[in-house]
Design a protein around this motif. Structure first.
Motif, PDB file in Angstrom:
ATOM      1  N   SER A 146     -24.792 -14.762 -29.511  1.00 37.10           N
ATOM      2  CA  SER A 146     -26.146 -14.217 -29.568  1.00 37.10           C
ATOM      3  C   SER A 146     -26.166 -12.754 -29.130  1.00 37.10           C
ATOM      4  O   SER A 146     -25.310 -12.303 -28.369  1.00 37.10           O
ATOM      5  N   ARG A 147     -27.147 -12.046 -29.576  1.00 38.70           N
ATOM      6  CA  ARG A 147     -27.323 -10.638 -29.183  1.00 38.70           C
ATOM      7  C   ARG A 147     -27.624 -10.515 -27.684  1.00 38.70           C
ATOM      8  O   ARG A 147     -27.315  -9.492 -27.071  1.00 38.70           O
ATOM      9  N   ALA A 148     -28.183 -11.562 -27.106  1.00 32.53           N
ATOM     10  CA  ALA A 148     -28.712 -11.452 -25.745  1.00 32.53           C
ATOM     11  C   ALA A 148     -28.089 -12.472 -24.794  1.00 32.53           C
ATOM     12  O   ALA A 148     -27.501 -13.474 -25.204  1.00 32.53           O
ATOM     13  N   THR A 149     -28.260 -12.222 -23.528  1.00 35.80           N
ATOM     14  CA  THR A 149     -27.832 -13.134 -22.471  1.00 35.80           C
ATOM     15  C   THR A 149     -28.475 -14.511 -22.662  1.00 35.80           C
ATOM     16  O   THR A 149     -29.628 -14.621 -23.081  1.00 35.80           O
ATOM     17  N   ASN A 150     -27.729 -15.553 -22.359  1.00 36.89           N
ATOM     18  CA  ASN A 150     -28.227 -16.926 -22.459  1.00 36.89           C
ATOM     19  C   ASN A 150     -29.418 -17.120 -21.514  1.00 36.89           C
ATOM     20  O   ASN A 150     -29.340 -16.767 -20.333  1.00 36.89           O
ATOM     21  N   PRO A 151     -30.528 -17.695 -22.007  1.00 33.43           N
ATOM     22  CA  PRO A 151     -31.688 -17.935 -21.130  1.00 33.43           C
ATOM     23  C   PRO A 151     -31.359 -18.807 -19.926  1.00 33.43           C
ATOM     24  O   PRO A 151     -32.073 -18.761 -18.908  1.00 33.43           O
ATOM     25  N   ILE A 152     -30.289 -19.597 -20.011  1.00 34.85           N
ATOM     26  CA  ILE A 152     -29.868 -20.393 -18.854  1.00 34.85           C
ATOM     27  C   ILE A 152     -29.512 -19.474 -17.682  1.00 34.85           C
ATOM     28  O   ILE A 152     -29.711 -19.815 -16.519  1.00 34.85           O
ATOM     29  N   ASN A 153     -28.982 -18.300 -17.995  1.00 38.80           N
ATOM     30  CA  ASN A 153     -28.582 -17.351 -16.960  1.00 38.80           C
ATOM     31  C   ASN A 153     -29.704 -16.400 -16.551  1.00 38.80           C
ATOM     32  O   ASN A 153     -29.657 -15.863 -15.434  1.00 38.80           O
ATOM     33  N   GLN A 154     -30.658 -16.182 -17.436  1.00 38.10           N
ATOM     34  CA  GLN A 154     -31.755 -15.259 -17.104  1.00 38.10           C
ATOM     35  C   GLN A 154     -32.996 -15.642 -17.896  1.00 38.10           C
ATOM     36  O   GLN A 154     -33.009 -15.545 -19.130  1.00 38.10           O
ATOM     37  N   TRP A 155     -34.029 -16.045 -17.187  1.00 34.65           N
ATOM     38  CA  TRP A 155     -35.262 -16.514 -17.837  1.00 34.65           C
ATOM     39  C   TRP A 155     -36.381 -16.540 -16.802  1.00 34.65           C
ATOM     40  O   TRP A 155     -36.109 -16.739 -15.622  1.00 34.65           O
ATOM     41  N   PRO A 156     -37.631 -16.324 -17.208  1.00 38.59           N
ATOM     42  CA  PRO A 156     -38.128 -16.038 -18.556  1.00 38.59           C
ATOM     43  C   PRO A 156     -38.123 -14.542 -18.852  1.00 38.59           C
ATOM     44  O   PRO A 156     -37.930 -13.725 -17.948  1.00 38.59           O
ATOM     45  N   ASP A 157     -38.333 -14.197 -20.114  1.00 39.91           N
ATOM     46  CA  ASP A 157     -38.504 -12.799 -20.492  1.00 39.91           C
ATOM     47  C   ASP A 157     -39.925 -12.359 -20.151  1.00 39.91           C
ATOM     48  O   ASP A 157     -40.888 -13.085 -20.416  1.00 39.91           O
ATOM     49  N   PRO A 158     -40.081 -11.146 -19.618  1.00 38.71           N
ATOM     50  CA  PRO A 158     -41.427 -10.634 -19.359  1.00 38.71           C
ATOM     51  C   PRO A 158     -42.072 -10.159 -20.658  1.00 38.71           C
ATOM     52  O   PRO A 158     -41.413 -10.063 -21.695  1.00 38.71           O
ATOM     53  N   ASP A 159     -43.334  -9.855 -20.606  1.00 36.01           N
ATOM     54  CA  ASP A 159     -43.997  -9.273 -21.782  1.00 36.01           C
ATOM     55  C   ASP A 159     -43.467  -7.865 -22.045  1.00 36.01           C
ATOM     56  O   ASP A 159     -43.311  -7.454 -23.193  1.00 36.01           O
TER      57      ASP A 159
END
Length: 383
Positions: A146-159
């Motif tokens: 994926s282009r981005a870090t796994n959500p398991i490692n960093q979540w949630p995304d801010p607005d």
């Protein structure tokens, strides 16, 4: 009533089977394929050697060190910044497994954002793996991520994502994009910590020249291009001319001073390294593509992009031959060759010299079309 219970039971069993199979596949993605080092690798380190804050996490990634017999300058190659750009990662694999350094030291991170290799972008239908056959007839498998870090490692995304050092505001989803996180932040998010570790490595090792390898969708304006910080133009400009003489279409773009978080801007501003970023054409990450599968990823063939080219919607020529993985990897490796030569001419007191790097001609230009799409690339790999 009895029939409803039977139907419900069948549905429950099917659901559990799907959940089990999916869970097993998801668990497999948590480990990334090991890269067998070639004879030129003198040491393998971990990124956490430079910043303990990522030790033991999915951000702690191997660093392959290739030290020559003679002292000289130092080069860093970042592959896998965006794991859905396979030519980036595979270029570092070939470099690790083929090159021998004569003078200076070269450091390679094939899994720059290791976390991004542990998942796929949702709803994109991307393949998990890419398969190759080595010259010895053995199969090797590498990951499409994926282009981005796994959500398991960093979540949630801010607005809204606010870049730590500049205050620049970007879409919240860019907070997991490591190439919007430099120079990083010691006490920041998972992604910012990985970027901080890489920046610390560059500072502590006094890296002179840094390559960041990328791919872009064919409709993206900055493609088949090199982006350089202003302090590296004396290296990049002659290198681009050399690539053009090699038969490679390459443009040169200056790093925008008002676009923050990227290697070609922040590593140039916050460290002494000369950062150079390269882009190739990758249909599998574009918005105009057809079915996204391993065939498309490796051959670069896509009838929708052929049609888009006819409608003048692409920034690179696109015909039924596509842009195979050998062409894209060949562009990156030839770029490393030519920009390093240019660097050596400018900085003879800190030269870096190496042999046996697969060239654009060996990988693509002199190869029959039937041997492209992964076949020839595999011949340069070892299991």
């Amino acid at each position: 009533m009895k029939a409803n219970k039977i139907t419900a039971t069948i549905c429950l069993v099917i659901s559990l089977a799907i959940a089990t199979i999916t869970g097993i596949n998801f668990k497999k993605l948590s480990t990334v394929p090991e890269i067998t080092p070639g004879k030129g690798v003198t040491e393998v380190r971990k990124l956490s050697d430079y910043f303990e804050g990522i030790k033991g996490s999915d951000g702690d990634t191997p660093i392959y060190v290739m030290k020559g017999k003679e002292d000289g300058g130092k080069v860093l190659i970042l592959g896998g910044t965006h794991p859905n750009e396979p030519a980036s990662h595979l270029s570092t694999v070939l470099f690790i497994q083929n090159v021998k350094v004569k003078k200076g030291t070269i450091y390679i991170l094939p899994y720059t954002n290791r976390s991004g290799f542990t998942h796929n972008d949702s709803q994109e239908g991307s393949p998990h793996d890419m398969h190759f056959i080595t010259k010895d007839g053995e199969e090797v498998v590498y990951r499409y991520g994926s282009r981005a870090t796994n959500p398991i490692n960093q979540w949630p995304d801010p607005d809204v994502y606010i870049h730590a050092t500049s205050g620049q505001r970007l879409s919240g989803s860019e907070m997991r994009n490591i190439n919007r996180a430099y120079p990083g932040k010691k006490d920041g998010t998972f992604t910012e910590k990985v970027a901080f570790a890489i920046t610390e490595m560059i500072k502590k090792e006094n890296i002179n020249l840094t390559f960041d390898l990328h791919e872009a969708s064919p409709e993206y304006p900055v493609i088949n291009a090199t982006v350089s910080h202003e302090k590296g133009m004396n290296v990049a400009a002659p290198g681009v001319m050399a690539l053009q003489l090699d038969g490679i279409d390459m443009s040169l773009e200056p790093s925008p001073k008002n676009l923050h978080g990227l290697t070609h801007r922040e590593l140039g501003d916050f460290t002494d390294t000369i950062p150079i970023l390269m882009e190739t054409a990758n249909a599998s990450q574009g918005r105009l593509r057809g079915a996204t599968n391993e065939y498309q990823v490796l051959t670069g063939k896509d009838k929708f992009y052929t049609r888009a080219n006819e409608l003048k919607m692409t920034y690179v020529p696109y015909d039924d031959k596509g842009h195979p993985i050998e062409e894209r990897v060949g562009r990156h490796l030839q770029g490393i060759i030519e920009y390093t030569k240019s660097y050596n001419k400018n900085y003879p007191e800190k030269m870096v010299e190496f042999d046996n790097c697969p060239t654009y001609k060996e990988l693509f230009a002199d190869i029959d079309e039937k041997d492209l799409g992964g076949k020839n690339l595999g011949r340069f790999m070892i299991k």
